[in-house]
Design an enzyme around this catalytic site. Structure first.
Site, PDB file in Angstrom:
ATOM      1  N   GLY A  12       0.828  -1.174  -0.115  1.00 31.36           N
ATOM      2  CA  GLY A  12      -0.027  -0.101   0.133  1.00 31.36           C
ATOM      3  C   GLY A  12       0.827   1.297   0.029  1.00 31.36           C
ATOM      4  N   GLY A  16       1.049   1.305  -4.712  1.00 32.48           N
ATOM      5  CA  GLY A  16      -0.365   0.866  -3.971  1.00 32.48           C
ATOM      6  C   GLY A  16      -1.398   1.782  -4.115  1.00 32.48           C
ATOM      7  N   ASP A  35      -1.183  -4.358   3.257  1.00 37.44           N
ATOM      8  CA  ASP A  35       0.165  -4.089   3.695  1.00 37.44           C
ATOM      9  C   ASP A  35       0.611  -4.952   4.850  1.00 37.44           C
ATOM     10  OD1 ASP A  35       2.883  -2.793   4.016  1.00 37.44           O
ATOM     11  OD2 ASP A  35       2.195  -1.514   2.566  1.00 37.44           O
ATOM     12  N   ARG A  86      14.207   1.594  -5.385  1.00 32.79           N
ATOM     13  CA  ARG A  86      15.492   1.948  -5.648  1.00 32.79           C
ATOM     14  C   ARG A  86      15.573   3.140  -5.062  1.00 32.79           C
ATOM     15  NH1 ARG A  86      17.308   1.692 -11.678  1.00 32.79           N
ATOM     16  NH2 ARG A  86      15.293   2.096 -12.330  1.00 32.79           N
ATOM     17  N   ARG A  92      18.278  -2.212 -10.300  1.00 32.18           N
ATOM     18  CA  ARG A  92      17.258  -2.977  -9.750  1.00 32.18           C
ATOM     19  C   ARG A  92      17.517  -4.002  -9.352  1.00 32.18           C
ATOM     20  NH1 ARG A  92      15.640  -0.609 -14.753  1.00 32.18           N
ATOM     21  NH2 ARG A  92      13.917   0.873 -14.651  1.00 32.18           N
ATOM     22  N   ALA A 123       6.774  -5.279  -8.310  1.00 29.42           N
ATOM     23  CA  ALA A 123       8.269  -5.113  -7.680  1.00 29.42           C
ATOM     24  C   ALA A 123       9.277  -5.626  -8.341  1.00 29.42           C
ATOM     25  CB  ALA A 123       7.916  -5.770  -6.448  1.00 29.42           C
ATOM     26  N   HIS A 179      12.922  -5.666 -18.018  1.00 30.03           N
ATOM     27  CA  HIS A 179      12.846  -4.392 -17.568  1.00 30.03           C
ATOM     28  C   HIS A 179      14.315  -3.990 -17.080  1.00 30.03           C
ATOM     29  CE1 HIS A 179      10.857  -0.976 -15.933  1.00 30.03           C
ATOM     30  NE2 HIS A 179      11.012  -1.172 -14.918  1.00 30.03           N
TER      31      HIS A 179
END
Ligand code: A3D
Length: 312
Positions: A12, A16, A35, A86, A92, A123, A179
């Site tokens: 959240g 979120g 959460d 990050r 990442r 994530a 990604h």
């Protein structure tokens, strides 16, 4: 009468909260913003705040803040942002260990409480995390995707529209691959109002746009300093969720499990896919020239390196 859809948002935080707001504003369904107990006030507060905004704007969907997985049970869609973002100077991949630990907990709970949901993983490091999620939660391959391509593509489109001073609505583009900083914006396949991009923008300018797209996440981390992008990642995830919930059958780029397409087998990788009520209904293969194939292979080797380092 069809029942209202249920959307479980795991995490959240910044993304979120924006996911909850967008889901309500688009009337997609009732939202559970979940959460950990330490963040109970955060999710209950965001839920209350958004529900009060619904009164002003007249939205019918409700948000519930929760720290109990039982409230997530029966979700039609789950979007996972649980994890650490990050900070400047981090890649990442630096998030792998910490986010994998969080993901194990989340995956086990999805397996137990919402095994039939269409699950969108956000994530980072994205391609490795969605790979591990698929294995641990034992989700069918058509019901689990990673969100990255929609975001990377919209960054590319945004820079193209800015360079040309044209409406972003007429920019059609595709970013393939992992990604990471070696994702592959497909310049040759991109158009503006049907006109090939390569005829509209000079090569050196296009190269700069490709570079800025690849480093788009880092640019925002550099500006925010305490975290990463959240508005555009939230919108991009909602586009995927909406296509599933409304059976829109949109063709969107994202990380899907490949089984031979693009010469890749058993890894999640960013490709165009059709998302509808059946989840991932089709994966499209783009014909690439040798230079594009080499770029995609480089991106795949980066993804593979991270995935192969994951001990399941
Ligand atoms: P942030 O605002 O820190 O929110 C993350 C939330 O996850 C926090 O509220 C945590 O309390 C919560 N959390 C931690 N552990 C758990 C758990 N076990 N169960 C449930 N919730 C938990 O981060 P954010 O929303 O800015 O970013 C979330 C993730 O998205 C990060 O890993 C980012 O790297 C990633 N991200 C991905 C993209 C892609 O395009 C793939 C873009 C932007 C951010």
């Amino acid at each position: 009468q069809t029942r209202k859809k249920k959307i479980g948002l795991i995490g959240g935080g910044q993304i979120g909260g924006n996911l909850a707001l967008l889901a309500v504003q688009k009337n997609l369904g009732d939202v559970v913003l979940f959460d950990i107990p330490a963040a109970e006030g955060l999710v209950k507060g965001k839920a209350l705040d958004i529900n009060q905004l619904s009164a002003v704007d007249g939205y019918d969907c409700r948000v519930t803040g929760s720290t109990d997985w039982k409230d997530v049970a029966g979700s039609d869609v789950i979007i996972i942002t649980a994890g650490v973002p990050r900070k400047p100077g981090m890649s990442r991949e630096d998030l792998l260990d910490i986010n994998l630990k969080i993901m194990r907990d989340v995956a086990a709970n999805i397996k137990q409480h919402a095994p039939n949901a269409f699950v969108i993983k956000v994530a980072n490091p994205l391609d490795a995390m969605v790979f591990a999620l698929h294995k641990i939660a034992e989700l069918p391959k058509n019901m689990v995707v990673g969100m990255a391509g929609v975001l990377d593509t919209s960054r590319f489109k945004c820079f193209v529209a800015e360079a040309l001073g044209c409406s972003i609505r007429d920019v059609e583009a595709l970013v393939l691959g992992g990604h990471g900083d070696d994702m592959v914006p497909l310049v040759r396949h991109s158009t503006v109002g049907g006109v090939p991009l390569t005829e509209l923008i000079a090569k050196d300018k296009l190269d700069a746009i490709v570079k800025r797209t690849r480093e788009g996440g880092a640019e925002l981390v550099g500006l925010y300093k305490t975290g990463s992008a959240y508005f555009a990642p939230a919108s991009s995830s909602i586009a995927m969720a909406e296509s599933f919930l409304l059976d829109r059958k949109r063709v969107l780029p994202g990380a899907a499990l490949l089984e031979g397409q693009y010469g890749i087998n058993g890894y999640f990788f960013g490709v165009p896919m059709q998302i509808g009520a059946g989840g991932v209904e089709k994966i499209h293969t783009v014909q690439l020239d040798d230079a594009e194939k080499a770029l995609l292979e480089k991106s795949f080797q980066s993804v593979k390196k991270t995935v192969d380092s994951v001990k399941l």
